[in-house]
Design an enzyme around this catalytic site. Structure first.
Site, PDB file in Angstrom:
ATOM      1  CG  ASP A 171      -2.095   7.550  -4.317  1.00 32.60           C
ATOM      2  OD1 ASP A 171      -2.525   6.469  -4.713  1.00 32.60           O
ATOM      3  OD2 ASP A 171      -2.372   8.041  -3.211  1.00 32.60           O
ATOM      4  CG  HIS A 221      -0.626   9.950   0.833  1.00 37.10           C
ATOM      5  ND1 HIS A 221      -1.470   9.072   0.198  1.00 37.10           N
ATOM      6  CD2 HIS A 221      -1.013   9.953   2.134  1.00 37.10           C
ATOM      7  CE1 HIS A 221      -2.314   8.564   1.067  1.00 37.10           C
ATOM      8  NE2 HIS A 221      -2.066   9.080   2.249  1.00 37.10           N
ATOM      9  CD  GLU A 233      -6.232   4.841  -5.166  1.00 38.18           C
ATOM     10  OE1 GLU A 233      -6.884   5.890  -4.957  1.00 38.18           O
ATOM     11  OE2 GLU A 233      -6.695   3.705  -4.994  1.00 38.18           O
ATOM     12  CD  GLU A 281      -2.287   2.695  -3.138  1.00 35.90           C
ATOM     13  OE1 GLU A 281      -3.364   3.295  -3.184  1.00 35.90           O
ATOM     14  OE2 GLU A 281      -1.723   2.386  -2.070  1.00 35.90           O
ATOM     15  CG  HIS A 332      -1.673   1.216   1.483  1.00 37.28           C
ATOM     16  ND1 HIS A 332      -1.434   2.101   2.519  1.00 37.28           N
ATOM     17  CD2 HIS A 332      -2.723   1.732   0.785  1.00 37.28           C
ATOM     18  CE1 HIS A 332      -2.305   3.096   2.443  1.00 37.28           C
ATOM     19  NE2 HIS A 332      -3.091   2.890   1.412  1.00 37.28           N
ATOM     20  CG  ASN A 333      -0.240   5.045   0.412  1.00 30.78           C
ATOM     21  OD1 ASN A 333      -0.982   4.956  -0.572  1.00 30.78           O
ATOM     22  ND2 ASN A 333      -0.587   5.694   1.490  1.00 30.78           N
TER      23      ASN A 333
END
Length: 753
Positions: free
Chosen positions: A338, A351, A385, A336, A306-307
């Site tokens: 973003d 983020h 994302e 992941e 995650h992230n």
């Protein structure tokens, strides 16, 4: 140091001699922080230390065995930011195992940089190929280096006492003096070379192993081939090819040539075997690829992060390419990213709405292209994302296609509408994009995606109408080029298991927050397991976890969720479980789910173990015998000797969750003896992970962590086994280990008439 020379495997080349003389280089931490440091390879050829040019103070040292690799040129963000100022041939990066930060260096000339790059590569090669005996010799050398304060190559009794404290030994002075005098053969009042080796061996004498050896040895001096075979069959439960195995072990671990020639194993050889990979608790057959890789993707647990771009916390942490490199090296297969609009039409990764730093999307993609398949050949899923404008989405699509080329999967494996997901085997060396998609996969395969979907018999008009509305809405916010890059992982909102089943599209995937997943586990455990037999589910941590902490992945695996995304940057029990599950099967990032979690009609519900047919619980009996050379607690006050205890934890279905611990042993981290037996009942052993933790007991505050090892129950070997402990970071801390005896008792089968 004359008395303990450098490793026999190391050929002293001009390069290494130059490194031993030392080199002045710039250590770089940022664009503005560049300081001169003097780097020097020690005489043992296994330690490097550096000191400040200004103060002359030794700043730090590291062992070659801590170094994973060396990268040449501008291969870190810091060095890239200095590309204008320093040419690539003078720059290199030393990369360490675990979460320790890289060391970026700039040499005075290209020749000096090459000298260190080639020398380090040569030494890393030696360190990684050392066998058990060479490793022990290396530890002896390391300790000698640390304790020989005045560097005269010999050690007096005072230095030996200091060494004992460093080694976590609390020994009374008389006993220490007796061992010292016994080893001081030359009676010079100091130990040098071989005398120190004798002292170390006397110190590390293993009574419990010796008495086990004597139980099977008729003359108490050696195990004959047949005696070793008896031990392997009776205690280690090795039932296939036992004689061949015994021969192999003697050849590999017996130090004496005469004993080897007679096919016998001495007490030294016996200990070597027990400390080796074959004597480890982890079944060596399961270390490599051992599972069927030709089942649909949804039949595997998939190592997921995650992230991935963060290497600290979620609010102010640094975004870094290193996050991706580290995750991929650990076998992670779902990353992941973003994406947000960036300056000059370049999308950026960070983020959103926080103070984390930013990296260009193109750098993330080229890093992915370079590192995706270094640890594993199996597919990588890139979870996108997307917060970009239409213009920058076009750029995202273009960068993915041009940088990844053939690696990016842009159509189904056979060009047809899938009735089930393809297998990891079919998708080898492919990168799959997970994200939103305009329309249905079948529309893009049947023809151009512009036409409205046909209303077939089983589609009612209202549903087709909604599909049209969705396509129109998606077209307003999603670039067609980016949509086309999504094939098997179309992100859809989760409404209910029933709704998902009614569409029955295996190429769709829902992401659920940990809280939503927990509610579904509580309310509809069996439906959740069934859903995960044919479709992928991704779980992500709650947005409240701004410190990058993790949720317990076990409860998500218990219902068969495949993509259980964790913050890889945060050490702790949750990451230990993740590393424990994925340390098998060649660390390829895919672990096959048990059969009762791959059957669409399954009745299994993790909250009710009886929902799965089985003859009854398995009993796991663990005798915790002893510990060896446990590390000191990091930053402990006054370097106190530890009071260790062992806790064994079972992580599995709720009925199997359990923990038991031994008593603590006062002031002995060097060779504590517990001799305690712990016992557990496992109803669903196929899902259980076993975590061994060593802690330093503290009656006034929380115990301190010393080391741990986690593995899936399915990978445990019974018998007398060593458990090689890992640090908080998941890196090995040799020679720290636990010695245990494991017994697994199956329930009695149904009685025969």
């Amino acid at each position: 140091m004359a008395s303990l020379p450098c490793n026999a495997r190391i050929q002293l080349t001009d390069t290494l001699e130059q490194m031993q003389q030392g080199t002045l280089m710039r250590k770089v931490k940022s664009k503005s922080w560049k300081k001169q440091r003097f780097f020097k390879l020690q005489d043992d050829c296994m330690t490097i230390w550096y000191q400040s040019k200004r103060t002359g103070k030794i700043e730090s040292a590291f062992s070659i065995s801590d170094v994973e690799t060396v990268r040449e040129g501008h291969q870190s963000e810091v060095l890239q930011s200095l590309a204008e100022e320093f040419p690539p041939e003078r720059c290199f990066t030393i990369v360490f195992y675990g979460r320790r930060g890289n060391l970026d260096l700039i040499a005075g000339s290209a020749e000096e940089a090459q000298c260190w790059i080639q020398g380090l590569h040569q030494l890393i090669e030696v360190a990684t190929s050392m066998d058990q005996r060479e490793k022990i010799d290396q530890w002896i050398r390391d300790w000698f280096q640390k304790a020989d304060k005045n560097k005269d190559g010999r050690m007096n009794f005072k230095e030996v006492q200091r060494l004992l404290k460093m080694m976590n030994v609390d020994m009374n002075e008389d006993h220490a003096l007796r061992l010292f005098q016994a080893a001081d053969k030359s009676e010079s009042g100091t130990l040098e070379g071989e005398e120190f080796v004798l002292f170390y061996k006397a110190l590390t004498q293993r009574e419990e192993v010796l008495s086990l050896f004597q139980d099977f040895s008729e003359d108490g001096k050696k195990l004959t081939l047949l005696e070793l075979v008896d031990f392997l069959r009776q205690e280690q439960l090795e039932d296939e090819g036992t004689e061949e195995l015994a021969m192999e072990l003697i050849d590999k671990y017996e130090p004496s040539e005469t004993a080897r020639a007679r096919h016998a194993l001495s007490a030294d050889g016996f200990l070597m075997y027990l400390c080796s990979p074959e004597g480890s608790i982890f079944n060596p057959r399961h270390r490599g690829l051992w599972q069927d890789m030709s089942q649909p993707l949804c039949h595997y647990f998939i190592s997921s992060s995650h992230n991935t771009y963060l290497i600290e916390d979620q609010i102010r942490g640094q975004s870094s390419i290193e996050g991706y490199i580290r995750a991929l090296k650990r076998g992670c297969r779902c990353l992941e990213v973003d994406c947000w609009d960036g300056p000059n039409g370049e999308p950026m990764v960070y983020h959103g709405h926080t103070f984390t730093s930013k990296i260009p999307f193109r750098e993330v993609v080229s890093t992915l292209g370079k590192y995706a398949f270094k640890t594993s050949d199996y597919p990588v899923i890139l979870s996108l994302e997307n917060h970009c404008s239409m213009e920058q989405q076009e750029v995202l699509a273009q960068q993915l296609k041009t940088i990844l080329g053939e690696q990016l999967l842009t159509t189904t494996t056979d060009g047809r509408v899938p009735t089930q997901l393809p297998s990891p085997e079919e998708l080898k060396h492919k990168i799959l994009l997970k994200g939103k998609k305009i329309g249905r996969l079948e529309d893009t395969l049947d023809g151009p995606g512009d036409e409205a979907p046909d209303v077939s018999d089983d589609d009612n008009g209202a549903e087709a109408e909604e599909e049209r509305r969705k396509v129109k809405k998606d077209k307003e916010s999603l670039a067609q080029a980016l949509s086309d890059c999504v094939v098997y992982c179309k992100s859809v909102s989760f409404r209910s298991f029933q709704e998902a089943r009614s569409h029955s599209r295996p190429s769709e995937i829902s992401s659920l927050s940990e809280a939503k997943a927990r509610k579904l586990i509580r309310d509809a455990g069996n439906e959740f397991v069934r859903h995960n037999t044919w479709q992928l589910t991704r779980i992500y941590p709650s947005g409240m976890r701004t410190d990058s902490s993790n949720y317990n992945p076990q409860e998500m695996w218990n219902v068969g969720c495949q993509i259980v995304a964790l913050n890889f940057q945060k050490a702790g029990t949750e990451m230990d479980l993740c590393d424990g599950l994925f340390s098998q099967n060649g660390r390829c990032g895919y672990v096959l789910k048990p059969p009762f979690m791959r059957d669409e009609e399954t009745l299994f519900n993790p909250s009710d173990p009886s929902s799965r047919e089985s003859p009854g619980p398995i009993t796991l009996t663990i005798q915790v015998i002893s510990g060896q050379q446990l590390p000191k607690v990091a930053n402990s006050k006054d370097g106190a000797v530890i009071d260790p205890l062992v806790r064994v934890e079972i992580h599995g279905v709720p009925a199997d969750q359990a923990r038991q611990e031994t008593k603590y042993i006062e002031n002995n981290g060097f060779n504590p003896r517990w001799d305690e037996t712990l016992q557990f009942q496992l109803h669903v052993p196929e899902l259980a992970l076993v975590r061994f933790v060593v802690e330093d007991y503290d009656k006034t505050s929380r115990n301190d962590f010393v080391g741990q090892f986690t593995l899936a129950f399915a990978n445990i070997k019974p018998g007398y086994r060593h458990i090689h402990l890992l640090s908080k970071d998941g890196t090995s801390i040799p020679p720290s280990s636990l010695f245990v005896h494991i017994r697994i008792t199956e329930p009695p089968g149904p009685e025969q008439d």
